[in-house]
Design a protein around this motif. Structure first.
Motif, short mmCIF file in Angstrom:
data_model
loop_
_atom_site.label_atom_id
_atom_site.label_comp_id
_atom_site.label_asym_id
_atom_site.label_seq_id
_atom_site.Cartn_x
_atom_site.Cartn_y
_atom_site.Cartn_z
N ASP A 7 6.68 -7.15 -5.38
CA ASP A 7 5.66 -7.81 -4.56
C ASP A 7 5.61 -9.30 -4.83
OD1 ASP A 7 5.04 -5.47 -3.39
OD2 ASP A 7 3.31 -5.02 -4.67
N LEU A 8 5.99 -9.71 -6.07
CA LEU A 8 5.90 -11.13 -6.43
C LEU A 8 7.15 -11.90 -6.02
CD1 LEU A 8 4.27 -10.77 -9.95
CD2 LEU A 8 3.19 -11.56 -7.85
N SER A 9 8.10 -11.21 -5.39
CA SER A 9 9.41 -11.82 -5.16
C SER A 9 9.33 -13.26 -4.68
CB SER A 9 10.18 -11.00 -4.12
OG SER A 9 10.42 -9.72 -4.64
N TYR A 19 0.83 -1.20 0.00
CA TYR A 19 0.00 0.00 0.00
C TYR A 19 0.87 1.25 0.00
CZ TYR A 19 -4.18 -2.76 0.53
OH TYR A 19 -5.21 -3.63 0.30
N ILE A 20 1.96 1.22 0.78
CA ILE A 20 2.87 2.37 0.77
C ILE A 20 3.38 2.58 -0.65
CG2 ILE A 20 5.05 3.27 1.63
CD1 ILE A 20 4.61 1.54 4.14
N GLN A 21 3.76 1.46 -1.29
CA GLN A 21 4.31 1.57 -2.66
C GLN A 21 3.26 2.15 -3.59
OE1 GLN A 21 5.46 -2.54 -3.11
NE2 GLN A 21 7.63 -2.02 -2.86
N THR A 22 2.04 1.63 -3.48
CA THR A 22 0.98 2.13 -4.37
C THR A 22 0.77 3.62 -4.17
OG1 THR A 22 -0.07 -0.01 -4.02
CG2 THR A 22 -1.36 1.68 -5.12
N LEU A 23 0.69 4.03 -2.90
CA LEU A 23 0.49 5.46 -2.62
C LEU A 23 1.64 6.28 -3.18
CD1 LEU A 23 -0.83 5.14 1.04
CD2 LEU A 23 -2.14 5.78 -0.99
N THR A 24 2.86 5.73 -3.05
CA THR A 24 4.02 6.43 -3.60
C THR A 24 3.83 6.61 -5.10
OG1 THR A 24 5.32 5.22 -1.97
CG2 THR A 24 6.53 6.44 -3.66
N THR A 25 3.47 5.51 -5.76
CA THR A 25 3.26 5.59 -7.21
C THR A 25 2.20 6.62 -7.55
OG1 THR A 25 3.71 3.24 -7.24
CG2 THR A 25 2.79 4.20 -9.24
N LEU A 68 5.66 -0.84 -12.18
CA LEU A 68 5.93 -2.19 -12.69
C LEU A 68 7.00 -2.84 -11.83
CD1 LEU A 68 5.74 -1.47 -16.50
CD2 LEU A 68 4.00 -2.38 -14.94
N SER A 69 7.99 -2.05 -11.44
CA SER A 69 9.04 -2.61 -10.59
C SER A 69 8.44 -3.04 -9.25
CB SER A 69 10.14 -1.58 -10.38
OG SER A 69 10.60 -1.63 -9.06
N ASN A 70 7.45 -2.27 -8.75
CA ASN A 70 6.79 -2.68 -7.51
C ASN A 70 6.06 -4.02 -7.70
OD1 ASN A 70 7.68 -0.46 -6.25
ND2 ASN A 70 5.79 0.72 -6.49
N LEU A 104 15.41 -0.77 -12.69
CA LEU A 104 14.33 -0.86 -11.72
C LEU A 104 14.00 -2.32 -11.43
CD1 LEU A 104 12.18 2.07 -13.07
CD2 LEU A 104 13.13 1.89 -10.77
N ILE A 105 14.94 -3.21 -11.81
CA ILE A 105 14.69 -4.65 -11.62
C ILE A 105 15.09 -5.05 -10.21
CG2 ILE A 105 15.25 -6.95 -12.43
CD1 ILE A 105 16.09 -5.54 -15.12
N PRO A 106 14.13 -5.49 -9.40
CA PRO A 106 14.47 -5.89 -8.03
C PRO A 106 15.41 -7.08 -8.03
CG PRO A 106 12.08 -5.78 -8.38
CD PRO A 106 12.73 -5.72 -9.72
N TRP A 107 16.32 -7.11 -7.06
CA TRP A 107 17.27 -8.23 -6.98
C TRP A 107 16.57 -9.58 -6.96
CZ3 TRP A 107 21.99 -7.88 -8.41
CH2 TRP A 107 22.70 -6.69 -8.24
#
Ligand SMILES: Nc1ncnc2c1ncn2[C@@H]1O[C@H](COP(=O)(O)OP(=O)(O)OP(=O)(O)O)[C@@H](O)[C@H]1O
Ligand SMILES: Nc1ncnc2c1ncn2[C@@H]1O[C@H](COP(=O)(O)OP(=O)(O)OP(=O)(O)O)[C@@H](O)[C@H]1O
Ligand SMILES: [Mg+2]
Ligand SMILES: [Mg+2]
Lengths: 312, 336, 507, 345
Positions: B45-47, A60-66, B39-41, B162-165
């Motif tokens: 989140d799927l990590s 949610y933090i990430q979404t809000l940031t976006t 998209l990077s998020n 922006l590619i997560p590790w």
């Protein structure tokens, strides 16, 4: 797109992120925030997970940031778990205020403290002591052991207890701010400590569940119960004597103040430094204390006499 | 069901359509959707889930199931945290977490292969057991003070991109699994076991041993996911990733894998992974209430099996009507 | 045996019944008439279509064409319970029972006796089933959990189930396949009693002596077609066999003469509790060793023990003179053994896979390159090679085996095992349910292999096949080897007598 | 459930051969084993903590198991047919909130109406599950995993942030949970009656026996002319209905209900069934066993409380219980079959 969008001082696009969305306590805080938003002609929204799980707050933090909201007002379920995400948000120019439960200090600008941790911790012990005339085993039913505010209060409770040689704290149980868990934990406490005289539950969910168990188990009046709760959820128990008195700050004011603080940050009136002051509508002027803490004020004690004057 | 196999290719096509649909939906719901950070998020989140679907896929293909993956994740996360709390060097903590995960998986495997117990029950039991162990070790405590390097690995991205590790790890493992499953003799043996265990045994395939290995791998992967989870949230708690197993299994089944084993492809599952990830993200971006996510995911899951079945039934019905018979056969030809 | 005056009114009449399974034709315009007060035997080789006919009578299959008359009124059966309501009660070839329930419930399922309140009357159910079992003289009671019964005892439960309903027509598909001779006599006395009560009985069996002991009329099928039907009195075993086989063997079984090489496999005193006992024999290069016997004689178990699927309790296995421990099929394959299983659909093939992958399945690992990646080109060439050598009839090596005819499926299984270049090839019922043409081809392939010096064990319930193909014949009965014949000495009669466990005379 | 024990005695009377007596005991071994384990726990805990066997504690144990027991009955039926229903917890949560909300929205609405509505909802949701499984041909685990999400999602959608509080619902409703008859809490009686009814139906109706049949061998069931689809549908409908009813009782007992009520309960339910010796592969097991399974798990929890062992141990104990149960079950079955194998020849 520019992640840092929306921080132009004019627009107030402030999002509240409570531990869990389906919790009456946070809903009444949200009500106060909405009032503030109306006064400031700003936008308000509240998002969040349905369970109080730290890792759930991060997306949610990430979404809000976006979305580039101008400020995030959060009650942290786990002070450190949310820190990295909040720092990212701040890096994008989003202001972060914590309320109710603080995050790691470097992950927010201001923490709105509902009441001095010390006041609450000590006063609750005093309230209970007066109900069980200063003697007997007592237990604490907390939320999660990671909840910053809970632990701080408990710290002061233990300290305050030193003044009452005949009272002994036998157990600190954790109900996870979950109704059933709190209910079962109370049952467990009562079973494990037949001589238990009193319970302090500094969480709205916990105290309601505890009250319900004591009532169904026919222990109303036999085991004293106090703590932090909302008048609406405890009204019936206060009336039937299961609870003689409990405390809470005005949650509506908490949300109200948090929104004003966030707004002040967004509009650049304050930065979060100690000593800065800002006005929060009807609540008057507040001063930022050490490491960005703003104090709402002393808690209210609710009992049979005054409870009907409150509705939240 | 048999005829449904012909439709697998069709199903994957549908998944792709679904994926595109999700993207369109997402970008129409929110201007921020196509934003690269977002998209990077999604990837971030799927990590853990992205890793866990790999081993789950293999296990379901041989006709078993592992419900305990999320609990193993929690347990290894807790072990990592507990050791760190007692000032063990980070490398040791991570190694221990992986070891514990692997052991947990191995135990699942033993119970299933050596004692011949149904994996559904075994892993239901260990789901509770391992989670319980996690609580026993750390109770309600949360260990957080991990070094920045560790946290960055979990939360940060490859510098400049922006590619997560964690996603890098997924890509590497996914490539390996694709090769093994769809290119190597081992993969063939897995499908054989899933299709017909007796025939597999009669053909000299060491069914029990392979299953044991798969469950052990699943344990290791879950342990790895535990490490990543801990790093991502710089928080080791007993309740980490509670309930993830449902998401993981859902994604795998949604990817067109048969719960009875023997059928399904990794590409299908990967598409499903992104379908779920993107839908969840889009719905959240659009400020839809949380529950919309679970309703969508659940609906997709049921449809993923109901759909092909329905088509098969329709076909059977049509083929009975001589008129359409030729049409149908034509359609099927064009499909294969 | 009493001569019956066939009553004028048939109970059941089947006319021009035809049944296809996918491509394979199981029945072709066959007809059969069942009269009350008559035991009617139906005989034919494996795959002749007997069970298919039985399943049509039972309402399990619906015929593609033809009519079924019950009491001279046409009926079409879509579900088993319809047949039950018409008083047709069936003993299926393979037990269809509920392992988790006890014997009584298996007997009464769906028709539990009810008490005054409409509740299941357990007491009554148990007592009546115990009574029923008593007439069968079995070693278990109504309360025995079915799971704990041997296959033979399950067969008896199946029989009890059929006898339990007041049937006007009793259909028995190889009921004696796995029964001991004592149990068989019990069964027969019951069947005779039922005949006296004007029940019409259809009796399917491979054991001719039983048929001539029990049946009033015999009908013979061959390869899904009706061949001949006459009162038993007018027939002799030889005649029946001739009708069953109906062709000159020599032309059909082109066994080439081969020079026997060294002993490949030698088995000494091999035993497995409950399955077989004290099995000893040798197989040589270029030799086809026939293993004859009735269903349930234990031949499959012997083969499977040799292939490492079940462990023998004791005894010794030698390969090329070396004593070996075979604890898994994988080990057996390493040692150069190959086993073409009895039931290709469930044991031999992956129906979902194309012909190509099925053929190469035992050698996937061998035809893989680095990191175990399959060499698809090599796979294709190997598959193509066998595809042609065994002249498998299909669109190509990429067709799914599911859609193949039984014969071609069997060839795929053969090819699959030939890819391993075995020293010893064990064939279990290699031509069961395979059409004549394919059958002949399979025989040609097998004898070619022998000519190339491969040692072969041929398990078959079809006497003509064994007689035609084998250089040497071992006969098994109830888990023991009861006789051994050279190709020259073996005849239908002496093999059959040995197979039914009467006087043992070998050489 | 009385009937179960009765027949055991009957079987005790006539004992033909030794082998068979063994197997008969094995047939009952699950229930016996569970009883023994329960006994051991009670003795083991009562020695250090006599309060454990105090009447009101026993009452608490049964109270805490009562609602779950009702759901377990439905789950048992489903599992017997070689299926599983994971959506029960979502149905409970949904119905619990809806019924509470009805009181909140329409003060003075009659309890009967609310109960009817709640049961209807449960029945409908169960019907959907059943249709998808039997006629849709979708594996039960897939269907109910999906509907677990969906039904819970609906619950969130309806409940949002709202919470039902004790004072929102009439006391008469709350009394459902607290009332006692002859000193026995109504909840316990309800659970016992429902369990007994279905135990009787399973044992004394043809339909009940057919439930076992289709779970034990679907193909054979077809040959016996049993209509599998209808029966499977029926079991899911019953499971949904009972879950709905349990949801209502949940609202009555816990009074405070939010969207998360009963989350994750499906695992406890399935665990009870499995520990109760109902084969996850269908065809064998009894309601009595499942009840004992549920009681066993509840007793373990209570014992931990009494012994003041950290509740963090609870889950671990549950897991161990499940594993031990299946292991013993399979090992006994194996032993039994081996004892017979060598009989012939
Ligand atoms: N369900 C089925 N699907 C496909 N083919 C079948 C099926 N049942 C029988 N067949 C085929 O029909 C033919 C006749 O089979 P059937 O079982 O009637 O022979 P049978 O005379 O009973 O042989 P046996 O003596 O071995 O029992 C065989 O070629 C068999 O492979
Ligand atoms: N398809 C089957 N279904 C059930 N039981 C079987 C089946 N095939 C064999 N059996 C049982 O297994 C035991 C050994 O049979 P096995 O097949 O080894 O003898 P066999 O001589 O190979 O008979 P077949 O001619 O069928 O190969 C016997 O009790 C037999 O009844
Ligand atoms: Mg047959
Ligand atoms: Mg055989």
């Amino acid at each position: 797109g520019s992640g840092g969008g929306g921080t132009t001082a004019a627009t107030l696009n402030i999002a509240f992120l409570p531990k869990a969305v389906n919790n009456p306590y946070f809903d009444s805080a949200a009500a106060g925030a909405q009032k503030a938003a109306a006064e400031l002609k700003g936008q308000f929204k509240q998002v969040g997970p349905s369970d109080a799980v730290a890792s759930e707050q991060v997306p949610y933090i990430q979404t809000l940031t976006t979305q580039g909201v101008s400020a995030i007002v959060i009650s942290a379920d786990d002070a450190n778990a949310v820190a990295p995400a909040l720092k990212q948000a701040m890096a994008k120019g989003i202001k972060v205020v914590s309320y109710d439960s603080d995050t790691a200090p470097d992950a927010r600008a201001i923490f709105i403290n509902q009441a001095s941790t010390e006041d609450i911790g000590r006063s609750e012990v005093d309230v209970l002591a007066s109900q069980i005339n200063n003697t007997g085993q007592i237990a604490i039913l907390s939320a999660t052991s990671t909840a910053t505010n809970q632990n701080a209060w408990i710290g002061f409770m233990q300290d305050e207890l030193k003044k009452f040689p005949n009272m002994s704290l036998v157990k600190i149980a954790y109900g996870n701010d979950d109704d059933q868990t709190s209910y079962n934990e109370t049952q467990a406490l009562v079973q494990a400590y037949p001589d238990l005289k009193g319970i302090i539950s500094p969480t709205t969910v916990g105290i309601a569940a505890a009250a319900r168990y004591l009532k169904t188990a026919g222990l109303s009046g036999k085991i004293a119960l106090t703590g932090l709760g909302t008048p609406n959820s405890l009204r019936s128990y206060v009336k039937d004597g299961t609870i003689k008195g409990f405390e809470l700050w005005d949650v509506g004011h908490l949300g109200y103040l948090a929104y004003y603080a966030a707004a002040a940050l967004v509009q650049g009136k304050i930065t979060g430094k100690q000593g800065e002051t800002f006005t929060a509508g009807t609540l008057g002027t507040f001063t930022i204390g050490a490491n960005g803490v703003v104090l709402l004020g002393p808690p209210t004690v609710f009992d049979a006499n005054n409870i009907d004057q409150f509705n939240f | 069901m048999r005829r449904a196999i012909r439709l697998i290719s069709l199903w994957e096509a549908l998944l792709v359509a679904l994926l595109l649909g999700a993207v369109v939906l997402g970008s129409s719901l929110s201007p921020y959707f196509l934003n690269s950070n977002n998209l990077s998020n999604v990837l971030s989140d799927l990590s853990e889930k992205s890793l866990m679907i790999l081993s789950m896929l293999l296990i379901i293909i041989v006709g078993e199931i592992d419900l305990s993956v999320a609990s193993i994740l929690g347990l290894s996360s807790v072990v990592l945290g507990d050791l760190w709390m007692h000032n063990a060097p980070l490398a040791v903590c991570i190694a221990a977490a992986l070891a514990v995960g692997t052991l947990a998986g191995f135990i699942n495997g033993l119970l299933v292969t050596a004692l011949g117990l149904p994996s559904l029950v075994v892993t239901l039991g260990t789901l509770a057991l391992y989670r319980g162990c996690a609580y026993i070790v750390l109770g309600q405590l949360a260990v957080s003070n991990f070094p920045d390097g560790f946290t960055t690995f979990g939360f940060g991205s490859i510098p400049g991109t922006l590619i997560p590790w964690p996603f890098v790890i997924f890509v590497v493992l996914a490539v390996i699994v694709i090769l093994v499953l769809h290119g190597s003799w081992i993969g063939r043996q897995l499908y054989t076991i899933g299709n017909n265990q007796v025939a597999a045994r009669f053909a000299g395939i060491r069914v029990a041993r392979i299953k044991l290995i798969l469950f052990t791998i699943s344990g290791f992967i879950s342990g790895l996911a535990g490490v990543i989870f801990t790093a991502r949230f710089s928080s080791a708690r007993a309740d980490n990733a509670l309930g993830f197993e449902l998401d993981v299994i859902t994604i795998v089944l949604l990817g067109g894998v048969s719960i009875f084993g023997g059928r399904g492809t990794l590409p299908g599952v990967i598409i499903a992974l992104f379908v779920v990830g993107i839908l969840r993200n889009a719905v959240a971006l659009a400020d839809f209430p949380t529950e919309t996510q679970s309703i969508i995911v659940g609906g997709l899951l049921v449809l993923s099996v109901l759909g092909p079945n329905a088509i098969v039934r329709l076909q059977n019905w049509l083929t009975r009507k001589r008129v359409f018979a030729t049409l149908i056969t034509y359609v099927q030809r064009s499909r294969t | 045996m009493d001569v019956t005056h066939a009553p004028t009114h048939p109970l059941i009449e089947l006319r021009d019944i035809t049944k296809h399974f996918g491509g394979a034709q199981a029945l072709r315009e066959v007809h059969l008439t069942l009269y009350p007060h008559e035991v009617h035997a139906l005989v034919g080789e494996n795959g002749a279509g007997k069970s298919t006919l039985v399943k049509i009578l039972a309402g399990v299959h619906t015929p593609d064409a033809g009519t079924m008359l019950v009491d001279s009124t046409p009926v079409v059966l879509h579900a088993p319970n319809q047949a039950q309501r018409l008083g047709i009660s069936v003993i299926h070839q393979h037990p269809t029972l509920f392992p988790d329930l006890d014997v009584a419930e298996n007997v009464f399922m769906g028709r539990h006796p009810l008490g005054p309140l409409g509740q299941v009357d357990w007491k009554r159910m148990y007592s009546s089933v115990d009574a029923l079992l008593a007439t069968l003289g079995v070693q278990f009671t109504a309360r025995t959990p079915l799971r704990s019964l041997s296959v033979a005892d399950q067969q008896l439960v199946e029989i009890a189930k059929a006898l339990n309903v007041r049937a006007r027509v009793l259909v028995m598909d190889e009921p004696t396949a796995s029964l001991s001779s004592r149990e068989v006599t019990e069964l027969f006395s019951i069947v005779r009693r039922l005949r006296e009560q004007n029940v019409a009985i259809l009796f399917v069996s491979h054991r001719l002596e039983e048929i001539f002991e029990l049946a009033d009329r015999i009908t013979i099928f061959r390869d899904g077609g009706f061949v001949f039907s006459a009162p038993t009195a007018e027939l002799t075993p030889d005649a029946v066999i001739r009708y069953m086989v109906g062709r000159e063997m020599a032309t059909l079984f082109p066994k080439q003469a081969t020079t026997l090489g060294a002993a490949v496999l030698s088995v000494k005193h091999l035993s497995r509790a409950g399955k077989f006992r004290d099995i000893s024999f040798e197989v040589h290069q270029g030799e086809i060793l026939g293993l004859a016997g009735l269903v349930g004689a234990g031949r499959t178990e012997v083969a499977q023990a040799l292939f490492g699927i079940d462990r023998p309790d004791n005894g010794e296995i030698q390969l090329g003179g070396e004593p070996v421990q075979i604890d898994s099929p994988a080990k057996a394959m390493q040692l150069g053994l190959a086993y073409v299983p009895e039931d290709r659909l469930t044991q031999g093939l992956i129906l979902e896979f194309p012909i190509r992958s099925n053929i190469t399945s035992p050698i996937w690992q061998k035809i893989s390159r680095w990191f175990g990646l399959l060499d698809f080109a090599r796979e294709r060439s190997i598959a193509q090679d066998f595809f042609q050598r065994l002249s498998i009839r299909a669109q190509g090596i990429n067709q799914r085996t599911q859609s193949l005819s039984g014969g071609n499926q069997q060839k795929v299984v053969l090819a699959k095992w030939l890819t391993t270049k075995p020293k010893l090839l064990m064939l279990d019922e290699p031509t069961r349910g395979v059409d004549i043409g394919a059958k002949a081809e399979v025989h040609r392939i097998v004898s070619d292999l022998a000519a190339e010096g491969l040692a072969i064990i041929l398990i078959s319930s079809e006497l003509p096949e064994v007689l035609g193909m084998a250089d040497r014949i071992l006969v098994m009965h109830e888990g023991r080897i009861t006789a051994e014949f050279d190709r020259a000495a073996a005849t239908q009669e002496n093999v059959m007598t040995a197979a039914t466990g009467q006087v043992t005379h070998g050489n | 459930m009385v009937t179960e024990t009765m027949t055991t005695e009957q079987e005790g009377q006539r004992a033909p051969s030794a082998v068979i007596r063994v197997t008969r005991r094995v047939g009952q071994v699950r229930e016996l084993g569970l009883l023994v384990v329960l006994l051991l726990i009670f003795v083991g805990v009562a020695v250090p903590e006599p309060r454990f066997v105090a009447v009101n504690n026993l009452r608490d144990i049964l109270l805490s198991v009562a609602i779950i027991a009702i759901v377990v009955v439905g789950e048992t039926l489903v599992v017997l047919t070689r299926n599983v229903d994971l959506s029960v917890s979502a149905i409970i949560g949904l119905v619990a909130f809806v019924s509470g909300d009805l009181f909140k929205q329409h003060p003075g609405i009659s309890i009967a109406v609310v109960i009817a509505i709640g049961c209807a909802i449960g029945l409908g949701l169960g019907l959907l599950n059943g249709l998808l499984v039997s006629y849709g041909g979708v594996p039960a685990i897939v269907v109910t995993l999906g509907t677990l999400y969906i039904y819970r999602g609906l619950d969130y959608a309806i409940a949002g942030g709202k919470q039902i509080n004790a004072f929102d619902v009439p006391d008469r409703f709350l009394n459902l949970a607290s009332d006692t008859v002859l000193g026995i809490p109504l909840l316990i009686i309800l659970a016992a009656v429902i369990a007994a009814i279905f135990a009787l139906l399973l044992r004394y109706t043809r339909l009940g026996r057919q439930v076992y049949a289709i779970g034990s061998n679907p193909e054979a069931a077809r040959l016996a002319g049993i209509q599998r689809n209808r029966l499977v549908l029926l079991t899911f409908v019953i499971s949904g209905l009972l879950s709905g009813f349990a949801g209502i009782l949940w609202a009555a007992r816990f009074a405070t209900v939010d969207a998360n009520a009963a989350t994750g309960l499906e695992l406890l339910v399935v665990a009870s069934v499995v520990v109760g010796g109902v084969s996850i592969l269908g065809g064998s097991g009894t309601i009595l066993g499942a009840m004992l399974g549920a009681i066993l798990l509840a007793t373990i929890q209570d014992a931990l409380n009494i012994l003041n062992i950290s509740p963090f141990w609870l889950q671990a104990f549950y897991g161990a219980a499940i594993l031990l149960a299946v292991m013993l079950d399979t090992l006994i079955m194996r032993r039994l079959q081996r004892s017979y194998l060598t009989r012939r020849l």
